[in-house]
Design an enzyme around this catalytic site. Structure first.
Site, short mmCIF file in Angstrom:
data_model
loop_
_atom_site.label_atom_id
_atom_site.label_comp_id
_atom_site.label_asym_id
_atom_site.label_seq_id
_atom_site.Cartn_x
_atom_site.Cartn_y
_atom_site.Cartn_z
N THR A 109 9.61 -14.29 5.48
CA THR A 109 9.76 -13.29 6.54
C THR A 109 9.27 -11.89 6.13
N ALA B 62 -0.53 -9.69 -0.70
CA ALA B 62 -0.85 -10.86 0.10
C ALA B 62 -1.21 -12.06 -0.77
N GLY C 129 4.89 10.00 -0.70
CA GLY C 129 4.65 8.83 -1.54
C GLY C 129 3.18 8.67 -1.89
N GLY C 130 2.87 8.82 -3.18
CA GLY C 130 1.47 8.69 -3.63
C GLY C 130 1.19 7.30 -4.16
N ILE D 271 -0.32 2.73 -0.11
CA ILE D 271 -0.49 3.00 1.32
C ILE D 271 -0.87 4.45 1.55
N GLY D 272 -0.16 5.36 0.91
CA GLY D 272 -0.44 6.79 1.09
C GLY D 272 -1.87 7.13 0.74
N LEU D 273 -2.35 6.57 -0.35
CA LEU D 273 -3.69 6.95 -0.81
C LEU D 273 -4.79 6.26 0.01
N HIS E 262 -28.69 -7.59 -14.80
CA HIS E 262 -29.04 -6.16 -14.77
C HIS E 262 -29.88 -5.88 -13.53
N MET F 114 4.42 -6.85 -4.00
CA MET F 114 4.29 -7.09 -2.56
C MET F 114 2.81 -7.13 -2.23
P1 FAD Z 1 4.46 -10.75 6.02
O1 FAD Z 1 3.00 -10.63 6.02
O2 FAD Z 1 5.26 -9.51 6.20
O3 FAD Z 1 4.82 -11.80 7.16
C1 FAD Z 1 6.12 -12.08 7.52
C2 FAD Z 1 6.13 -12.60 8.94
O4 FAD Z 1 7.42 -13.11 9.23
C3 FAD Z 1 5.86 -11.51 9.98
O5 FAD Z 1 4.84 -11.92 10.85
C4 FAD Z 1 7.19 -11.37 10.72
O6 FAD Z 1 7.03 -11.06 12.08
C5 FAD Z 1 7.76 -12.78 10.56
N1 FAD Z 1 9.21 -12.84 10.69
C6 FAD Z 1 10.13 -12.07 10.06
N2 FAD Z 1 11.36 -12.47 10.39
C7 FAD Z 1 11.22 -13.51 11.25
C8 FAD Z 1 12.13 -14.34 11.93
N3 FAD Z 1 13.44 -14.21 11.78
N4 FAD Z 1 11.63 -15.31 12.73
C9 FAD Z 1 10.30 -15.46 12.90
N5 FAD Z 1 9.40 -14.70 12.25
C10 FAD Z 1 9.85 -13.75 11.44
N6 FAD Z 1 -1.61 -6.63 0.23
C11 FAD Z 1 -2.74 -6.99 -0.42
O7 FAD Z 1 -2.70 -7.93 -1.23
N7 FAD Z 1 -3.92 -6.36 -0.19
C12 FAD Z 1 -4.03 -5.32 0.66
O8 FAD Z 1 -5.11 -4.76 0.83
C13 FAD Z 1 -2.87 -4.90 1.34
N8 FAD Z 1 -2.91 -3.88 2.22
C14 FAD Z 1 -1.79 -3.52 2.90
C15 FAD Z 1 -1.86 -2.44 3.77
C16 FAD Z 1 -0.74 -2.03 4.46
C17 FAD Z 1 -0.84 -0.86 5.41
C18 FAD Z 1 0.48 -2.74 4.30
C19 FAD Z 1 1.70 -2.34 5.07
C20 FAD Z 1 0.57 -3.81 3.41
C21 FAD Z 1 -0.57 -4.19 2.71
N9 FAD Z 1 -0.53 -5.25 1.79
C22 FAD Z 1 -1.65 -5.60 1.11
C23 FAD Z 1 0.71 -6.00 1.54
C24 FAD Z 1 0.69 -7.32 2.33
O9 FAD Z 1 0.52 -7.04 3.69
C25 FAD Z 1 1.97 -8.09 2.08
O10 FAD Z 1 2.19 -8.24 0.69
C26 FAD Z 1 1.90 -9.46 2.72
O11 FAD Z 1 1.68 -9.37 4.10
C27 FAD Z 1 3.18 -10.26 2.45
O12 FAD Z 1 3.07 -11.49 3.06
P2 FAD Z 1 4.36 -12.31 3.54
O13 FAD Z 1 3.84 -13.58 4.10
O14 FAD Z 1 5.35 -12.36 2.46
O15 FAD Z 1 5.02 -11.42 4.68
P1 NAI Z 2 4.24 1.98 -3.34
O1 NAI Z 2 5.38 1.38 -4.05
O2 NAI Z 2 2.86 1.59 -3.68
O3 NAI Z 2 4.28 3.57 -3.49
C1 NAI Z 2 5.38 4.33 -3.09
C2 NAI Z 2 5.28 5.67 -3.78
O4 NAI Z 2 6.25 6.52 -3.21
C3 NAI Z 2 5.54 5.60 -5.27
O5 NAI Z 2 4.53 6.29 -5.95
C4 NAI Z 2 6.90 6.26 -5.41
O6 NAI Z 2 7.08 6.92 -6.66
C5 NAI Z 2 6.88 7.25 -4.26
N1 NAI Z 2 8.21 7.65 -3.77
C6 NAI Z 2 9.31 6.88 -3.63
N2 NAI Z 2 10.33 7.61 -3.15
C7 NAI Z 2 9.85 8.88 -2.98
C8 NAI Z 2 10.42 10.08 -2.51
N3 NAI Z 2 11.68 10.14 -2.12
N4 NAI Z 2 9.65 11.19 -2.46
C9 NAI Z 2 8.35 11.14 -2.86
N5 NAI Z 2 7.76 10.01 -3.32
C10 NAI Z 2 8.50 8.90 -3.37
O7 NAI Z 2 4.56 1.74 -1.79
P2 NAI Z 2 3.66 1.88 -0.51
O8 NAI Z 2 2.48 2.73 -0.78
O9 NAI Z 2 4.58 2.26 0.58
O10 NAI Z 2 3.18 0.39 -0.28
C11 NAI Z 2 4.14 -0.66 -0.07
C12 NAI Z 2 3.66 -1.96 -0.59
O11 NAI Z 2 2.55 -2.43 0.14
C13 NAI Z 2 3.24 -1.86 -2.03
O12 NAI Z 2 4.15 -2.59 -2.79
C14 NAI Z 2 1.90 -2.47 -2.11
O13 NAI Z 2 1.88 -3.51 -3.04
C15 NAI Z 2 1.60 -3.01 -0.73
N6 NAI Z 2 0.26 -2.56 -0.38
C16 NAI Z 2 -0.79 -3.07 -1.06
C17 NAI Z 2 -2.07 -2.63 -0.82
C18 NAI Z 2 -3.18 -3.17 -1.63
O14 NAI Z 2 -2.99 -4.18 -2.29
N7 NAI Z 2 -4.35 -2.57 -1.61
C19 NAI Z 2 -2.35 -1.63 0.18
C20 NAI Z 2 -1.17 -1.13 0.83
C21 NAI Z 2 0.08 -1.61 0.56
#
Ligand code: FAD
Ligand code: NAI
Length: 464
Positions: A141, A318, A178-179, A182-184, A442, A316
């Site tokens: 979930t 994908a 949060g740096g 996502i923030g970056l 190369h 966290m």
């Molecule tokens: P999720 O993808 O969160 O899927 C869970 C699903 O369960 C959802 O569709 C939800 O609606 C459903 N669900 C929840 N509860 C219920 C319920 N009770 N009944 C039915 N359905 C339910 N990761 C990367 O590896 N590369 C990236 O580039 C990347 N970019 C990201 C960018 C952003 C902005 C964000 C927010 C995340 C990013 N991530 C990235 C993280 C990635 O999206 C997650 O790690 C991944 O989606 C986790 O997969 P999951 O299957 O565990 O959960």
């Molecule tokens: P994150 O864990 O990457 O970064 C959160 C940042 O916020 C940290 O640097 C932390 O020190 C800071 N922070 C925490 N509390 C704070 C506070 N009170 N004030 C100021 N700074 C604070 O989490 P983010 O960026 O929200 O992403 C969530 C998850 O989504 C990550 O775990 C990441 O793995 C996943 N994700 C992965 C991506 C990718 O693989 N390219 C892209 C986007 C998200």
């Protein structure tokens, strides 16, 4: 029982688990509360963010590098509405693809909120309410954005990543709490489109989970793009007055800063999502951070229920969720799969990109492991000069005595794709010398990996 396996959640963890279960011959159902499959990643995560990152990067190049390449165009303008339309199209193509895969694998899809009525019965509240039974159940979930108790996320001006992917306008000044990743990434999108971007980060460096060299280099690059950083600052308040947001933060000596902007993105991490699942009813244990507790086989405290992806401990990501989906399905089929968690790569899709696998320098130093380090800068690469992408470097960390590669950290163009070669090398426990002696085409960016390995193994890079 209606099904051999029921998967709850259709993100990369859930849909991959369902496909692998079906491939292994299990009669499988998947339950998803939203009408669109694919979870966070496909709908409001990986895919839409990469679509906007690419669009904004094209705009940035059109304004900044085309002229030098000898391409004269009239001043490019951002059509933000169209950018969002294209992003949404990309999302639909991907989510439709998952629907196709479910049909192809004969997986029954149920749309609606899934919850446990008893350990084997899932109630689905959708257009109508129905129940299905399953011998084995996988909880996938996922997660939701986290916030701070004193911040009211109104989803209009104080937003999470979900809203930041759907804005109606480019912010004038985007304040980011949060740096991390996502923030970056999303900050990069808007900085390239002309927004002023200010990041307030609690720790003393950005992307704190990655190697410090990457963090410092990326900060330099993003400063070049116009980011302002307030590191070692704790946010103490977020106030909204009409269209104006004020973020207040304190440094370690309690000096207060006040930043004013028109949008505030809260990106301080994500939390496991189990609301409405009814886990308390059947006694599935959660840890103190609300994550489903699993053993080394990803099994919960109930023998027929597994949990995977963001809802359990670990990165966290994908691809981590996907590996866990396959792992659980194969275990159910009596196989003995394995996940090498240390070798799950991490990527930040900024420009330059950052990609890492294995241990960081600090982690190895903490373990007191004797190491040697080789670095090679992009600016010494012919390929990088040819495409005007000279920012970045490769850092290889190897064991001081055996030469085994323990960590690969890349910041630079195409790092996201290059890291796969690093994962391969480390899966086969390559030494730095092994990689240094392989022929690398190369001119390619991968030559920087070969050179950094040469540098780590015998301190004898050729082109530096
Ligand atoms: P999720 O993808 O969160 O899927 C869970 C699903 O369960 C959802 O569709 C939800 O609606 C459903 N669900 C929840 N509860 C219920 C319920 N009770 N009944 C039915 N359905 C339910 N990761 C990367 O590896 N590369 C990236 O580039 C990347 N970019 C990201 C960018 C952003 C902005 C964000 C927010 C995340 C990013 N991530 C990235 C993280 C990635 O999206 C997650 O790690 C991944 O989606 C986790 O997969 P999951 O299957 O565990 O959960
Ligand atoms: P994150 O864990 O990457 O970064 C959160 C940042 O916020 C940290 O640097 C932390 O020190 C800071 N922070 C925490 N509390 C704070 C506070 N009170 N004030 C100021 N700074 C604070 O989490 P983010 O960026 O929200 O992403 C969530 C998850 O989504 C990550 O775990 C990441 O793995 C996943 N994700 C992965 C991506 C990718 O693989 N390219 C892209 C986007 C998200």
């Amino acid at each position: 029982m209606d099904y051999q396996v029921i998967v709850i959640g259709s993100g990369p963890g859930g849909y991959v688990a369902a496909i692998r279960c079906a491939q292994l011959g299990f009669k499988t159902a998947i339950v998803e509360k939203y009408s669109s499959l694919g979870g966070t990643c496909l709908n409001v995560g990986c895919i839409p963010s990469k679509a906007l990152l690419d669009s904004s990067e094209h705009f940035h190049n059109a304004t900044h590098t085309f002229k030098t390449h000898g391409i004269d165009i009239s001043e490019p303008k951002v059509n933000f509405k169209q950018m969002i339309v294209r992003k949404s199209d990309v999302v639909s193509q991907n989510t439709d693809g998952i629907e196709y895969l479910m049909k192809k694998n004969k997986i029954d899809v149920f749309n609606g909120l899934g919850s446990f009525l008893d350990p084997h019965t899932i109630q689905i509240e959708g257009k109508e309410t129905q129940s299905i039974t399953g011998e084995k159940i996988i909880i996938a979930t996922g997660s939701k954005p986290a916030s701070l108790p004193f911040i009211k996320v109104d989803k209009k001006r104080v937003i999470t990543s979900t809203e930041a992917l759907e804005l109606k306008e480019v912010p004038k000044h985007l304040l980011i709490i949060g740096g991390g990743v996502i923030g970056l990434e999303l900050g990069s999108v808007y900085a390239r489109l002309g927004a002023k971007v200010s990041v307030v980060e609690f720790l003393d460096g950005i992307i704190p989970n990655m190697d410090k060299t990457m963090s410092k280099e990326l900060q330099k690059s993003l400063k070049g793009l116009g980011f302002d950083f307030y590191l070692s600052h704790k946010v103490t308040g977020v106030a909204v007055k009409g269209k104006e947001i004020t973020v207040t933060a304190e440094n370690k000596t309690s000096e207060t800063i006040r930043l004013k902007g028109d949008y505030c993105l809260v990106s301080i991490g994500r939390k496991a999502y189990t609301e409405g699942l009814g886990l308390d009813k059947i006694g599935v244990a959660l840890d103190d951070r609300g994550r489903v507790v699993v053993d080394q086989n990803l099994k919960t405290n109930l023998d027929h229920i597994w949990a995977i992806g963001d809802v359990v401990k670990g990165a966290m990501l994908a691809h981590k969720a996907e590996e866990e989906g396959v792992f659980v399905a194969e275990q159910m089929a009596g196989q003995q799969p394995h996940i090498h968690y240390n070798l799950i790569p991490g990527v930040v899709y900024t420009w330059p990109e950052v990609a890492s696998v294995g241990a960081t320098e600090d982690e190895l130093k903490k373990e007191k492991r004797p190491i040697k380090i080789g670095k090679f800068p992009y600016k010494a690469l012919g390929r990088a000069r040819a495409s005007m992408d000279t920012e970045g470097l490769v850092k290889i960390i190897a064991d001081a005595s055996t030469d085994e590669i323990l960590g690969i950290h890349i910041i630079g163009a195409r790092a996201a794709d290059m890291i796969a070669a690093g994962v391969t090398a480390m899966e086969f426990r390559a030494s730095a010398e092994d990689v240094a002696r392989m022929s690398h085409a190369h001119p390619t960016y991968m030559e920087a990996v070969k050179e950094a390995c040469l540098s780590a193994t015998e301190n004898r890079p050729i082109h530096m």
